[in-house]
Write an enzyme that holds these catalytic residues in place. Structure first.
Site, PDB file in Angstrom:
ATOM      1  N   THR A   1      46.078  42.320  45.266  1.00  0.00           N
ATOM      2  CA  THR A   1      46.774  42.633  46.501  1.00  0.00           C
ATOM      3  C   THR A   1      46.955  41.520  47.404  1.00  0.00           C
ATOM      4  O   THR A   1      48.160  41.514  48.314  1.00  0.00           O
ATOM      5  CB  THR A   1      46.204  43.762  47.012  1.00  0.00           C
ATOM      6  OG1 THR A   1      46.215  45.006  46.218  1.00  0.00           O
ATOM      7  CG2 THR A   1      46.789  44.256  48.207  1.00  0.00           C
TER       8      THR A   1
ATOM      9  N   SER B   1      44.210  44.026  39.248  1.00  0.00           N
ATOM     10  CA  SER B   1      42.717  44.178  38.912  1.00  0.00           C
ATOM     11  C   SER B   1      42.709  44.900  37.237  1.00  0.00           C
ATOM     12  O   SER B   1      41.936  44.574  36.598  1.00  0.00           O
ATOM     13  CB  SER B   1      42.149  45.129  39.877  1.00  0.00           C
ATOM     14  OG  SER B   1      41.587  44.285  40.871  1.00  0.00           O
TER      15      SER B   1
ATOM     16  N   THR C   1      40.957  43.659  43.973  1.00  0.00           N
ATOM     17  CA  THR C   1      39.695  44.538  44.427  1.00  0.00           C
ATOM     18  C   THR C   1      39.053  45.632  43.556  1.00  0.00           C
ATOM     19  O   THR C   1      37.783  45.590  43.497  1.00  0.00           O
ATOM     20  CB  THR C   1      39.790  45.036  45.789  1.00  0.00           C
ATOM     21  OG1 THR C   1      40.719  45.942  45.705  1.00  0.00           O
ATOM     22  CG2 THR C   1      40.033  44.201  47.015  1.00  0.00           C
ATOM     23  N   ASP C   2      40.034  45.820  42.634  1.00  0.00           N
ATOM     24  CA  ASP C   2      39.437  47.163  41.584  1.00  0.00           C
ATOM     25  C   ASP C   2      38.388  46.572  40.653  1.00  0.00           C
ATOM     26  O   ASP C   2      37.658  47.387  40.281  1.00  0.00           O
ATOM     27  CB  ASP C   2      40.699  47.580  41.058  1.00  0.00           C
ATOM     28  CG  ASP C   2      41.604  48.479  41.897  1.00  0.00           C
ATOM     29  OD1 ASP C   2      41.201  48.689  43.204  1.00  0.00           O
ATOM     30  OD2 ASP C   2      42.784  48.743  41.588  1.00  0.00           O
TER      31      ASP C   2
END
Ligand code: ASP
Length: 328
Positions: A16, A57, A90-91
């Site tokens: 992101t 991710s 971030t995932d």
């Protein structure tokens, strides 16, 4: 000898932090990259940039994570950099950071960071997170903490940190442990040091991806373990209930797996606390230990899976894996 002018390499991989909204939803666009000016990097730090991937991710695979960890190992020993910052979606950030953490030798600081909000949103967090990670990687006070993850002005150990919230900027936390430190103005402040560190034996990083992951629930798990074994997995991570307990039919499937030479590594679906062979009833932790399962303290299932891939890839026997897990 540390240089007066710190040279920090920013390695971008996607996520992101590099995305902008488009007609079909958020997508990685070349115009969202963060540089030293946007991140308000203070004087005394030179920031260089290298792109490794441009991936969201969920497109990060164990193989790509291993590529990243090997690249970081080369950067660590090159003598060119005082620290490295990795930007990532971030995932799956905690998985990539963990694999790097157990592989790297700790020669220079390595800090992962990300953004919960894209650059087009109100209250964008990417530039501030990059700044925090750069200050951490350039800090004089960084010791052998392993790979760290810096978001929302907090510095976390890669081995403990997890994404706890789908959307909030305070998503990254280390439940049960707390952060190592925080960013205050232009400084990274380290308040605690991790005493327990697990590292893979030195050498090349090779993953054997034949490792399954089964989350146990009431009435669920036996069929899933058998599926992993029938699919050729060499190890299965079991996210068991509570202290490391499973239903009786799951315990039977554990025995079958162990008897066929598959390593069964037990952790917990609780987000805090260690597993232990306490309960003796069929499927209790003590029963699972008697059946030959390996206990993995409080290492999260998805991190334990990567660890086992690396151990199997390095040709380690189960006894060596058990010894290594004592460091968790
Ligand atoms: N789903 C996003 C990704 O590509 C999440 C993020 O980066 O924060 O990883």
């Amino acid at each position: 000898m540390k240089r007066t002018l710190r040279r920090i390499l920013l390695v971008s991989t996607g996520g992101t932090i590099e995305m902008s909204p488009g007609p079909g939803g958020f997508a990685i666009t070349g115009d969202a990259a963060i540089d030293a000016d946007t991140a308000m990097i203070p004087p005394g730090i030179e920031l260089c940039h290298r792109r490794l991937f441009s991936l969201p991710s969920p497109h990060m695979t164990p193989a790509r994570m291993a590529d990243l960890a090997r690249e970081l190992a080369m950067m660590e020993t090159s003598g060119e950099w005082d620290g490295v910052v990795v930007t990532h979606g971030t995932d799956t950030l905690e998985e990539s950071a963990y694999l790097a953490d157990i592989h790297l030798r700790g020669g220079i600081p390595v800090a992962f960071t990300a953004a919960m909000r894209s650059n087009a949103e109100l209250g964008v967090d990417g530039p501030r997170n990059v700044r925090g990670a750069v200050l951490t990687a350039a800090s004089d006070e960084f010791h052998d903490f392993g790979v760290v993850v810096v978001l929302n002005d907090e510095i976390h150990c890669a081995s403990r940190v997890t994404k706890t919230y789908t959307s909030n900027v305070s998503s990254f936390a280390s439940p049960g442990y707390g952060p190592l430190g925080f960013i205050d103005g232009d400084k990274a402040i380290f308040a605690q040091a991790p005493l327990r560190r697990l590292r893979l034996p030195a050498g090349g990083l090779v993953l054997d991806e034949r490792v399954g992951l089964v989350r146990v629930a009431a009435g669920l798990g036996a069929r899933e373990i058998r599926f992993c074994v029938d699919s050729g997995d060499r190890a299965v991570v079991l996210e068991a209930l509570g202290r490391g307990n499973v239903p009786p039919d799951v315990a039977e499937a554990v025995s079958e797996a162990v008897d066929s030479g598959v390593t069964v590594a037990v952790t917990t679906r609780c987000f805090m606390g260690r597993v232990m062979g306490l309960y003796g009833y069929p499927g209790g932790g003590a029963d699972l230990e008697r059946r030959g399962a390996v206990f993995a303290a409080d290492l999260q299932g998805h991190k334990l899976r990567l660890l086992l891939m690396a151990c199997l890839g390095a040709g380690m026997e189960e006894a060596e894996i058990r010894r290594l897990l004592e460091c968790v």
